[in-house]
Design an enzyme around this catalytic site. Sequence first.
Site, PDB file in Angstrom:
ATOM      1  N   LYS A 140     -13.111  -4.357   1.379  1.00  9.30           N
ATOM      2  CA  LYS A 140     -14.037  -3.241   1.106  1.00  9.30           C
ATOM      3  C   LYS A 140     -15.518  -3.633   1.196  1.00  9.30           C
ATOM      4  O   LYS A 140     -16.345  -2.832   1.619  1.00  9.30           O
ATOM      5  CB  LYS A 140     -13.744  -2.631  -0.265  1.00  9.30           C
ATOM      6  CG  LYS A 140     -12.449  -1.832  -0.315  1.00  9.30           C
ATOM      7  CD  LYS A 140     -12.311  -1.124  -1.652  1.00  9.30           C
ATOM      8  CE  LYS A 140     -10.996  -0.383  -1.752  1.00  9.30           C
ATOM      9  NZ  LYS A 140     -10.884   0.389  -2.993  1.00  9.30           N
ATOM     10  N   ASP A 186     -13.715   6.462  -3.555  1.00 12.80           N
ATOM     11  CA  ASP A 186     -13.092   6.052  -4.818  1.00 12.80           C
ATOM     12  C   ASP A 186     -13.718   6.754  -6.026  1.00 12.80           C
ATOM     13  O   ASP A 186     -13.015   7.126  -6.972  1.00 12.80           O
ATOM     14  CB  ASP A 186     -13.192   4.533  -5.003  1.00 12.80           C
ATOM     15  CG  ASP A 186     -12.235   3.776  -4.095  1.00 12.80           C
ATOM     16  OD1 ASP A 186     -11.180   4.332  -3.743  1.00 12.80           O
ATOM     17  OD2 ASP A 186     -12.545   2.627  -3.737  1.00 12.80           O
ATOM     18  N   THR A 207      -8.738  -1.495   2.327  1.00 12.82           N
ATOM     19  CA  THR A 207      -8.415  -1.877   0.955  1.00 12.82           C
ATOM     20  C   THR A 207      -8.624  -3.378   0.764  1.00 12.82           C
ATOM     21  O   THR A 207      -9.169  -4.052   1.644  1.00 12.82           O
ATOM     22  CB  THR A 207      -6.999  -1.369   0.575  1.00 12.82           C
ATOM     23  OG1 THR A 207      -6.796  -1.602  -0.814  1.00 12.82           O
ATOM     24  CG2 THR A 207      -5.895  -2.041   1.377  1.00 12.82           C
ATOM     25  N   ASN A 247     -14.435   2.340   1.624  1.00 15.32           N
ATOM     26  CA  ASN A 247     -12.964   2.443   1.650  1.00 15.32           C
ATOM     27  C   ASN A 247     -12.457   3.399   2.720  1.00 15.32           C
ATOM     28  O   ASN A 247     -11.253   3.498   2.941  1.00 15.32           O
ATOM     29  CB  ASN A 247     -12.417   2.837   0.267  1.00 15.32           C
ATOM     30  CG  ASN A 247     -12.566   4.320  -0.008  1.00 15.32           C
ATOM     31  OD1 ASN A 247     -13.489   4.959   0.495  1.00 15.32           O
ATOM     32  ND2 ASN A 247     -11.666   4.880  -0.788  1.00 15.32           N
ATOM     33  N   SER A 286       0.822  -1.210   0.000  1.00 14.09           N
ATOM     34  CA  SER A 286       0.000   0.000   0.000  1.00 14.09           C
ATOM     35  C   SER A 286       0.859   1.265   0.000  1.00 14.09           C
ATOM     36  O   SER A 286       1.843   1.369   0.738  1.00 14.09           O
ATOM     37  CB  SER A 286      -0.909   0.016   1.230  1.00 14.09           C
ATOM     38  OG  SER A 286      -1.591   1.252   1.292  1.00 14.09           O
ATOM     39  N   SER A 325      -0.588   4.128   0.771  1.00 11.87           N
ATOM     40  CA  SER A 325      -1.316   5.065   1.636  1.00 11.87           C
ATOM     41  C   SER A 325      -0.484   5.581   2.808  1.00 11.87           C
ATOM     42  O   SER A 325      -0.564   6.776   3.130  1.00 11.87           O
ATOM     43  CB  SER A 325      -2.620   4.436   2.132  1.00 11.87           C
ATOM     44  OG  SER A 325      -3.487   4.270   1.040  1.00 11.87           O
ATOM     45  N   ALA A 373     -15.476  -5.525 -14.286  1.00 15.05           N
ATOM     46  CA  ALA A 373     -16.717  -5.491 -13.505  1.00 15.05           C
ATOM     47  C   ALA A 373     -16.459  -5.803 -12.028  1.00 15.05           C
ATOM     48  O   ALA A 373     -17.342  -6.286 -11.329  1.00 15.05           O
ATOM     49  CB  ALA A 373     -17.726  -6.469 -14.095  1.00 15.05           C
TER      50      ALA A 373
HETATM   51  P1  ATR Z   1     -11.079  -4.874  -8.289  1.00 15.41           P
HETATM   52  O1  ATR Z   1     -11.984  -5.010  -7.115  1.00 15.41           O
HETATM   53  O2  ATR Z   1      -9.786  -4.200  -7.969  1.00 15.41           O
HETATM   54  O3  ATR Z   1     -11.749  -4.278  -9.484  1.00 15.41           O
HETATM   55  P2  ATR Z   1     -11.419  -7.658  -9.083  1.00 15.41           P
HETATM   56  O4  ATR Z   1     -12.764  -7.708  -8.458  1.00 15.41           O
HETATM   57  O5  ATR Z   1     -10.494  -8.810  -8.870  1.00 15.41           O
HETATM   58  O6  ATR Z   1     -10.603  -6.377  -8.632  1.00 15.41           O
HETATM   59  O7  ATR Z   1     -11.605  -7.401 -10.647  1.00 15.41           O
HETATM   60  C1  ATR Z   1     -10.587  -7.547 -11.545  1.00 15.41           C
HETATM   61  C2  ATR Z   1     -11.107  -7.284 -12.964  1.00 15.41           C
HETATM   62  O8  ATR Z   1     -10.056  -7.614 -13.881  1.00 15.41           O
HETATM   63  C3  ATR Z   1     -12.301  -8.148 -13.339  1.00 15.41           C
HETATM   64  O9  ATR Z   1     -13.148  -7.419 -14.181  1.00 15.41           O
HETATM   65  C4  ATR Z   1     -11.631  -9.306 -14.086  1.00 15.41           C
HETATM   66  O10 ATR Z   1     -12.454  -9.964 -15.000  1.00 15.41           O
HETATM   67  P3  ATR Z   1     -13.288 -11.292 -14.545  1.00 15.41           P
HETATM   68  O11 ATR Z   1     -14.527 -10.781 -13.862  1.00 15.41           O
HETATM   69  O12 ATR Z   1     -13.562 -11.982 -15.815  1.00 15.41           O
HETATM   70  O13 ATR Z   1     -12.381 -12.058 -13.622  1.00 15.41           O
HETATM   71  C5  ATR Z   1     -10.552  -8.546 -14.835  1.00 15.41           C
HETATM   72  N1  ATR Z   1      -9.495  -9.445 -15.324  1.00 15.41           N
HETATM   73  C6  ATR Z   1      -8.605 -10.119 -14.585  1.00 15.41           C
HETATM   74  N2  ATR Z   1      -7.790 -10.867 -15.383  1.00 15.41           N
HETATM   75  C7  ATR Z   1      -8.211 -10.656 -16.667  1.00 15.41           C
HETATM   76  C8  ATR Z   1      -7.792 -11.122 -17.961  1.00 15.41           C
HETATM   77  N3  ATR Z   1      -6.769 -11.977 -18.090  1.00 15.41           N
HETATM   78  N4  ATR Z   1      -8.447 -10.682 -19.051  1.00 15.41           N
HETATM   79  C9  ATR Z   1      -9.478  -9.822 -18.925  1.00 15.41           C
HETATM   80  N5  ATR Z   1      -9.935  -9.337 -17.739  1.00 15.41           N
HETATM   81  C10 ATR Z   1      -9.309  -9.741 -16.627  1.00 15.41           C
END
Ligand code: ATR
Length: 283
Positions: A71, A108, A67, A92, A20, A22, A135
């Site tokens: 969250k 955020d 973090t 957060n 982090s 922060s 997403a």
């Molecule tokens: P955060 O909370 O930081 O947004 P997360 O919930 O782990 O972290 O989300 C990571 C994002 O990166 C997701 O949208 C993930 O897609 P999936 O829902 O399909 O897992 C995306 N992501 C991770 N690896 C990926 C890859 N190789 N190609 C495309 N998208 C990827």
Amino acid sequence: MTISGKARLAGVMGWPVGHSLSPRLHNYWLDLHGIDGVFVPLPVAPEHFAQALRILPRLGFRGVNVTVPHKEAALAAVDRLDPLARRIGAVNTIVMSEDGTLSGSNTDAYGFSAHLAASVPGFSAASGAAVIIGAGGAARAVAVALTDMGAPEIRIINRTLARAEELALALGGSAHVVDWSGRARTLEGASIVVNTTTQGMAGQPALDLDLSRLPASAVVYDIVYNPLETALLAAARGRGHRVVDGLGMLLHQAVAGFEAWFGVRPEVTAQLRAHVLAGLGQR
Ligand code: ATR
């Protein structure tokens, strides 16, 4: 730095938390303003999160940032919840009162918008669709921010379709899902495209996104900040787009927490950015 017996205490809870930035960020502001206070890293495993949070005000803490991966758990753990945090589905920033009451908010979305406004003066989200890649939790905050900035349409694209559908449903209104295979086509008519995935981070492959259909006026925003210039931003810059990196979002999201815990509203400056960036190099 002066830390007396009366020092104000705050910190960041994560698991792991060693990466982090922060502590570096908040302690810079504490130093700058000559405040008798300290901001510490708090490594807390998920199974101890709720208990650890309740103990902190008893130790005199004024609050914490929360973090990954806490969250969403923080949303359920606080006594008072800001409406924006409820909409985003994550907390957060937590402010602790002397009687132990925990108030949760989410800064955020503000961090995202404030950095965009500072980096691209005059940007109008109302001028076209907003395209969000990803997403996860970060995508939710970005989607809420762009909705509140007046984006007429939110297009969500995610490798896992079901997660994109869940996010679009939660957002309602003009949010809808575009299939992963249609991501290049959906850039047509966009005012902004935002990468919220982990693709492009140090150690990860670049985001696979063809920008050829993106209008020349569109902004490309990558919330990744390590490295600062991802392959996506380099490609966008090469095509003449205005680009926004992820570091400013981290800096701006910290402002409200610092003000609540330490009593001074701090500024995001070039000096702060350089100081935090130097920390990135040391990790
Ligand atoms: P955060 O909370 O930081 O947004 P997360 O919930 O782990 O972290 O989300 C990571 C994002 O990166 C997701 O949208 C993930 O897609 P999936 O829902 O399909 O897992 C995306 N992501 C991770 N690896 C990926 C890859 N190789 N190609 C495309 N998208 C990827």
